[in-house]
Write an enzyme that holds these catalytic residues in place. Structure first.
Site, short mmCIF file in Angstrom:
data_model
loop_
_atom_site.label_atom_id
_atom_site.label_comp_id
_atom_site.label_asym_id
_atom_site.label_seq_id
_atom_site.Cartn_x
_atom_site.Cartn_y
_atom_site.Cartn_z
CB SER A 125 29.36 25.52 32.69
OG SER A 125 30.13 25.88 31.79
N GLY A 126 29.80 29.06 32.09
CA GLY A 126 29.14 29.98 30.95
C GLY A 126 28.60 31.34 31.82
CB THR A 130 37.00 32.17 32.72
OG1 THR A 130 36.82 30.83 33.26
CG2 THR A 130 38.39 32.31 32.38
CG ASN A 175 31.77 28.78 28.23
OD1 ASN A 175 32.00 29.17 27.28
ND2 ASN A 175 32.33 29.13 29.58
CB SER A 178 33.47 25.07 29.33
OG SER A 178 33.18 24.78 30.39
CB SER A 179 37.48 26.94 33.23
OG SER A 179 37.39 28.25 32.77
N GLY A 405 30.78 26.21 39.22
CA GLY A 405 29.91 26.25 40.30
C GLY A 405 29.06 25.16 40.49
CD GLU A 407 29.25 20.96 36.19
OE1 GLU A 407 29.73 19.90 36.11
OE2 GLU A 407 30.11 21.92 35.73
N1 LIG Z 1 31.83 40.35 31.22
C1 LIG Z 1 31.42 40.05 29.96
N2 LIG Z 1 31.24 40.72 28.99
C2 LIG Z 1 31.07 40.32 27.63
N3 LIG Z 1 31.13 38.83 27.47
C3 LIG Z 1 31.21 38.04 28.44
C4 LIG Z 1 31.42 38.55 29.90
N4 LIG Z 1 31.37 37.67 30.71
C5 LIG Z 1 31.54 36.29 29.98
N5 LIG Z 1 31.21 36.64 28.73
C6 LIG Z 1 30.85 35.86 27.57
O1 LIG Z 1 30.55 34.50 27.92
C7 LIG Z 1 31.53 33.40 27.66
C8 LIG Z 1 31.67 32.41 28.98
O2 LIG Z 1 32.31 33.17 29.85
P1 LIG Z 1 33.29 32.51 30.65
O3 LIG Z 1 34.17 31.32 30.10
O4 LIG Z 1 34.12 33.42 31.71
O5 LIG Z 1 32.42 31.42 31.63
P2 LIG Z 1 32.67 30.69 32.93
O6 LIG Z 1 31.95 30.91 33.84
O7 LIG Z 1 34.17 30.45 33.28
O8 LIG Z 1 32.34 29.07 32.15
P3 LIG Z 1 32.94 27.52 32.72
O9 LIG Z 1 32.69 27.30 33.93
O10 LIG Z 1 32.47 26.75 31.77
O11 LIG Z 1 34.35 27.78 32.59
C9 LIG Z 1 32.83 34.09 27.29
O12 LIG Z 1 33.46 33.39 26.45
C10 LIG Z 1 32.30 35.39 26.70
O13 LIG Z 1 31.88 35.46 25.52
MG LIG Z 2 35.75 29.49 32.94
#
Ligand SMILES: Nc1ncnc2c1ncn2[C@@H]1O[C@H](COP(=O)(O)OP(=O)(O)OP(=O)(O)O)[C@@H](O)[C@H]1O
Ligand SMILES: [Mg+2]
Length: 1126
Positions: A125-126, A130, A175, A178-179, A405, A407
């Site tokens: 997560s984070g 996404t 995050n 977070s999705s 991913g 956890e």
């Molecule tokens: N390539 C990137 N460039 C800039 N900031 C990023 C990038 N990727 C992620 N971030 C930052 O990290 C934060 C978390 O990313 P994201 O929501 O994609 O995580 P995630 O892997 O989907 O987490 P979760 O499993 O909780 O959904 C985003 O809100 C953003 O601020």
């Molecule tokens: Mg996500």
């Protein structure tokens, strides 16, 4: 797609030229761009490489074709349209590692090779999954086709993200966005690679969050967005309050999140919903359900003691319940009952049991969770309906999987959700192993390379432990849930302890396998599984409950009864007509099924992996925590991934590109190798003394075992390139100088040629002009000589001519003189002869000539002339109006000519008159009389000449209106006309009918026809009129007569001339007297009863139009102003 594709690939001439400028994966590397090329591979060097690259903002690194992405936690300038262009249509390894390279590779092989693709994004997560999925989607949207329809599809696909994020994402400690659900999206393309639509599938929404959130986290974004962003009006309609603290389901400690503007996000979400195709009423329904969930959370219960000693729950404050019922259109009593009682049906029997307070709260939360999660599923179905591809043709598909991913909560707080998530990751890992290893092995076989079996850990055994149909953990959990009797989490654990005791990946303190009896890291109510990514300790508490996912039937039936448009769709099991006593499938069962479908789906596609890594726990930029990264690298199995890649040959390349890249290292291959590329590479490697065990020759590729070998080659290439650069420089400089010199030389020759030509031209001009001068002098001298000669000859000729002329003149004059003399003599002879002859003739004829012959000739001549004159008069016409008369031909006829004209006129007038009838004659007589009376006396006269005297203007005989009048007047009416009788008092006229008979004149009322006055003509003494062009006339009556008692009449008429003429004519005969006196003057007296009034005519301006107007001046004077005649 394999490591072997590391190509600095030629793609035609232009690509070649680009290649010189663009970086290769191997050029200017920070660390190594591909982990496979790490020289010494261990965890430290792996992490060190990641850190080094991360510190230089290189967040992407490859493991072969897998992209590792480290979340930078700040925006980097690497997603610009320029970058998109840079990576567009380039080979995967051509540029430095980037997520765009992976997206491009996937898109191109989908479009050009017709291979369905899937992009698997994993990480904790984070870690940026996404964001990565959005980057992939936006890249594909940017490079695929354009056009109105395509753009609409793209926009809808992209805009589905904000909607799903609002309802499915939440702020967690890890995050801020977070999705809380797994998402798999199939994007469908047509044969050209234009997007047609998509299908979204969701996995396991974390619905427990609706009712309770861990510390520092908050509920799904939509609740906060709605309360912050909706208008007052909307909130009122939804019966909501803006204050978060009013809602039990919204934890307060993290209600607002830094950097998140909920109100703005709400607007974005509404806009996105509109773009995706939600109707306004659908949006409203969705918001109503969200509001209903909030309201549901506020319903509280209190115990009420029953006679039977049991406590029964009652709703505490019914206001929220009422409002929620209003929102959903549910009858309040039905819901209230559902919170107090539970109906249990078994084998046609129905039993109603009461719910205690704890059960009521459980029921409430179960309802809230179900309501929200079903709403979320409905949203996905609805979005799918909108983005569904319309065309029925076969689609190419690119799937993007953004799923949670692995956890692991360190303190052993892993529950059913983590178990499910980790199971999903096990399955993904299995697919990964299967597909990558298979691909690798297939390539070796394809290239005919000897295959050394690669040792790797196959996690199929763990998958089996979880999912096996009879004794897998999920199956056992289901069995427990369905089993009659008391079922608790502990009974479930007992079962596991019995059945899985021997499994090498299952650990539990109380398992029949006694080796964990003393393991204190394993609490009693827990079990541990050795996942491929590490050991995870699960607490069994809640497993049974969560797997059951129970919603009391009374509640679902209450929901089904709601009038809200979505409720029936969301709670179909509540339909009393379809009561199903079977239990609904458990959560675990459903998840296993959907994961199964997903895996089968992914297996048919070409996989592309993005492994996301979170660099620190603080959500901060520039911080790289080694331990955290190391942990993720381990459980993502990245090391293993690299090892598998390197197990055979670390590096492979097509012969052509290998030769192209390294041909400068060997004299035989430089600059051009003529034979087959494979031979070239062989010669090259032998020449470079690369040990033969370091490489193997495939069919189309050279395989290099050790990265070191590649780097040595690269090093030598770089040195060689420097030499080559010097050589090129040398040759170029030489070429440049030579070209310059040749240019100078060529210029000099041109300049010299031009100068010589110029000098010669000058010299020639001089000689030419000198020659001309000399030539002209000589020619002049010669010409003058000739001229002189010619002049002398000329003079001689002239002298001769002059002498001859004088001589001839003299001769001619002499001749003329003698001729003249002779002519004169001849003439004199003729004259004398004529006189003589005349004399002779006169003498001869005198005796025959009479004395009166002259008069006769004269008379004859005159006669002829007169005859001709009279014949000329014959053409004259007989009309008396014709004034033409022939011109006089001779002066002596003057008198006769005029007289003849007069006589002729009189005669033809007489002829004309002779044709008249009696009536016409009378008319002309009247006209004649009028002329006698008025001609040259009254100005009105000339205008009357052309008007015929009609007499009866009123057509009294025919008009029935005058019947009465006709009977009053016995005699024949000679004149009937409309006149104005002038009133003495104001000079105004009143209309009267004026009738004239042989003996009387009568004045009668115009409307009624009643006779006003009838005057015998003998009583009329005189008539007065003015000299001017007016129609006024005064009829003066004999003094003392009976008619004169009222005085004279002052009248005006348009037919004045006719009236007076008739009066004069008839009056004269009737009265048998001389004549009625006609007095024409501009001033006359009129007798009105006793008084005499003077009527005076003056010429006035055209004040009253063209007619004359009478005006009373004083008692004795009426003034008539007559417009001056033009
Ligand atoms: N390539 C990137 N460039 C800039 N900031 C990023 C990038 N990727 C992620 N971030 C930052 O990290 C934060 C978390 O990313 P994201 O929501 O994609 O995580 P995630 O892997 O989907 O987490 P979760 O499993 O909780 O959904 C985003 O809100 C953003 O601020
Ligand atoms: Mg996500």
């Amino acid at each position: 797609m394999t490591v072997s594709d590391i190509l600095i690939s030629p793609k035609g001439g232009t690509a070649d030229s680009k290649m010189e400028v663009k970086m290769s994966l191997l050029d200017n590397m920070i660390g190594v761009g591909d982990m496979v090329l790490l020289e010494t591979l261990n965890e430290d060097s792996f992490i060190e490489n990641l850190r080094k690259r991360f510190d230089h903002n290189e967040i992407y690194t490859y493991i072969g074709s897998v992209v590792i992405s480290i979340n930078p936690y700040r925006s980097l300038p690497i997603y610009t349209p320029q970058k998109v262009e840079e990576y567009r249509n380039r080979n995967f390894y051509e540029l430095s590692p980037h997520i765009y390279a992976l997206a491009d590779e996937a898109y191109r092989s989908l479009r050009d090779q017709d291979k369905d693709q899937c992009i698997l994004i994993t990480g904790e997560s984070g870690a940026g999954k996404t964001e990565a999925s959005k980057l992939v989607m936006s890249y594909v949207a940017a490079v695929c086709g354009k056009g109105q329809e395509v753009n609409k599809v793209k926009e809808q696909l992209l805009q589905s993200n904000p909607v799903l994020e609002a309802f499915g994402n939440a702020k967690t400690v890890r995050n801020d966005n977070s999705s809380r659900f797994g998402k798999y999206m199939d994007i469908e393309f047509d044969f050209k690679g234009d997007p047609l639509g998509g299908v979204i599938s969701n996995y396991l929404l974390e619905k427990s969050r609706v009712c309770k959130q861990p510390r520092g986290e908050r509920n799904f974004h939509i609740f906060y967005q709605l309360l912050s962003g909706a208008s007052d009006d909307t909130l009122m309609k939804l019966k909501l309050d803006r204050d978060f603290s009013k809602y039990n389901y919204l934890s307060l400690d993290s209600a607002t999140v830094n950097g998140l503007d909920d109100a703005a996000s709400f607007r974005t979400v509404r806009n996105a919903m509109q773009i995706v195709g939600f109707m306004e009423d659908e949006v409203q329904s969705v918001l109503e359900l969200v509001a209903a969930v909030l309201k549901l959370g506020n319903i509280e219960f209190k115990p009420e003691s029953r006679v039977n000693g049991f406590d029964e729950s009652r709703v505490k404050d019914k206001n929220d319940l009422k409002e929620m019922c209003e929102l959903l259109g549910i009858e309040q009593s039905v819901l209230e009952r559902a919170f107090s009682y539970r109906t249990v049906e078994a084998k046609m029997e129905k039993m109603s049991t009461t719910l205690n307070v704890a059960q009521a709260y459980y029921a409430r939360d179960a309802l809230a969770k179900n309501l929200y999660s079903r709403l979320f599923s409905w949203l996905i179905t609805r979005i799918n309906e909108s983005i569904k591809a319309q065309a029925k043709t076969r689609h190419k598909v690119m799937g993007v999987l953004d799923i949670y991913g692995f956890e692991i909560f360190e303190d052993g707080d892993n529950s059913f959700e983590q178990f499910i998530i980790n199971y999903c990751n096990e399955k993904l890992q299995q697919i990964f192993i299967e597909l990558t290893l298979r691909e690798e092995q297939e390539e070796y076989i394809r290239e005919d390379i000897e295959w050394t079996n690669i040792e790797y850990f196959n996690n199929a055994i763990i998958c089996e432990l979880i999912e096996k149909n009879q004794n897998g953990i999920l199956a056992m959990l289901d069995e427990e849930c369905l089993r009659p009797g008391t079922v608790t989490d502990d009974t479930f654990l007992d079962k596991l302890n019995t059945i899985c005791a021997e499994h090498q990946h299952f650990e539990s303190r109380l398992s029949k396998n006694s080796k964990f009896l003393t393991d204190h890291s394993l609490p009693h109510s827990c079990f541990r599984i050795q996942h491929y990514a590490g050991k995870v300790l699960y607490r069994v508490e809640g497993f049974v409950d969560k797997n059951n996912d129970l919603l009391y039937r009374d509640l679902s039936q209450a929901m089904y009864k709601a009038t809200h448009s979505l409720m029936r769709e969301l709670f179909p099991e509540g339909n009393p007509a379809k009561v199903n006593l079977k239990r609904p499938p458990t959560a675990g069962f459903q998840f296993k099924a959907s994961v199964g479908v997903l895996m089968r789906n992914l297996q048919t596609k070409n996989p592309n992996y993005i492994r996301c890594i979170k660099p620190n726990d603080k959500k901060a930029a520039h911080i790289f925590t080694d331990s955290l990264v190391c942990h993720q690298v381990r459980y993502l199995g990245l090391m293993e991934n690299v090892r598998v890649r390197r197990a055979g040959y670390a590096f492979r390349q097509l012969y052509e590109s290998c030769l192209k890249r390294y041909k400068m290292l060997c004299k035989k291959t430089w600059p051009q190798w003529r034979g087959p590329a494979r031979d070239g590479v062989e010669v090259l490697l032998t020449d470079c003394s690369v040990p033969s065990e370091e490489f193997a020759y495939g069919r189309s590729k050279i395989f290099i075992r050790n990265p070191r070998t590649l780097f040595t080659l690269e090093e030598r290439r770089r040195a060689c390139l420097e030499d080559l650069a010097t050589l090129i420089q040398k040759i170029y400089r030489g070429w440049k100088s030579r070209t310059h010199f040749l240019l100078l030389k060529k210029s000099q020759v041109v300049v010299a040629a031009w100068y010589r030509r110029y000098a010669q031209q000058n010299k020639y001009q001089k000689i030419k002009s000198a020659t001309l001068v000399m030539q002209s002098f000589i020619r002049g001298w010669k010409a003058r000589n000739i001229l002189r000669q010619l002049k002398y000859e000329m003079r001689c000729k002239e002298a001769v001519t002059t002498i001859a002329a004088y001589w001839h003149g003299n001769q001619a004059r002499r001749e003329l003189r003698s001729l003249k003399e002779e002519a004169r003599r001849k003439h004199a002879v003729a004259v004398i002869w004529a006189y003589w002859l005349g004399l002779q003739v006169r003498r001869e004829y005198r005796k025959f000539f009479r004395a009166n012959a002259g008069k006769k000739i004269y008379d004859f001549t005159i006669q002829r002339i007169m005859q001709k004159y009279f014949l000329g008069l014959k053409t004259t016409t007989m009309s008396p109006m014709d004034n033409t008369w022939p011109a006089r031909p001779y002066g002596f006829l003057e008198g006769a000519h005029t007289e003849l004209r007069r006589i002729f006129h009189l005669w033809r007038c007489k002829k004309y008159r002779g044709q008249f009838t009696e009536e016409k004659k009378a008319v002309y007589e009247e006209k004649l009389e009028a002329s006698e009376i008025f001609k040259d006396k009254k100005a009105l006269y000339p205008s009357s000449v052309s008007q015929p005297f009609k007499g009866d203007y009123l057509e009294i005989q025919k008009n029935p209106k005058y019947q009465k009048l006709k009977s009053a007047v016995e005699e024949k009416v000679l004149l009937a006309d409309l006149v104005n009788k002038i009133n003495r008092a104001n000079g105004k006229g009143s209309p009267r009918l004026f009738l004239l008979t042989k003996s009387n004149f009568v004045l009668a009322d115009q409307k009624t026809g009643q006779v006003k006055a009838s005057v015998p003509l003998p009583d009329l003494t005189s008539v007065s009129v003015s000299t001017q062009s007016d129609g006024f006339f005064a009829l003066k009556l004999k003094e003392g007569s009976a008619s004169a008692s009222k005085g004279d009449f002052l009248l005006s008429s348009e037919h004045l001339i006719e009236i007076i003429t008739k009066l004069h004519r008839i009056g004269t005969t009737a009265a048998d007297r001389d004549q009625i006196n006609i007095d024409i003057s501009d001033e006359f007296l009129v007798q009105f009863k006793q008084d005499k009034v003077c009527v005076k005519f003056i010429q006035g301006g055209p004040k009253n139009g063209n007619s004359a107007a009478c005006k009373r001046k004083n008692n004795r004077l009426l003034e008539v102003s007559v417009p001056s005649s033009p």
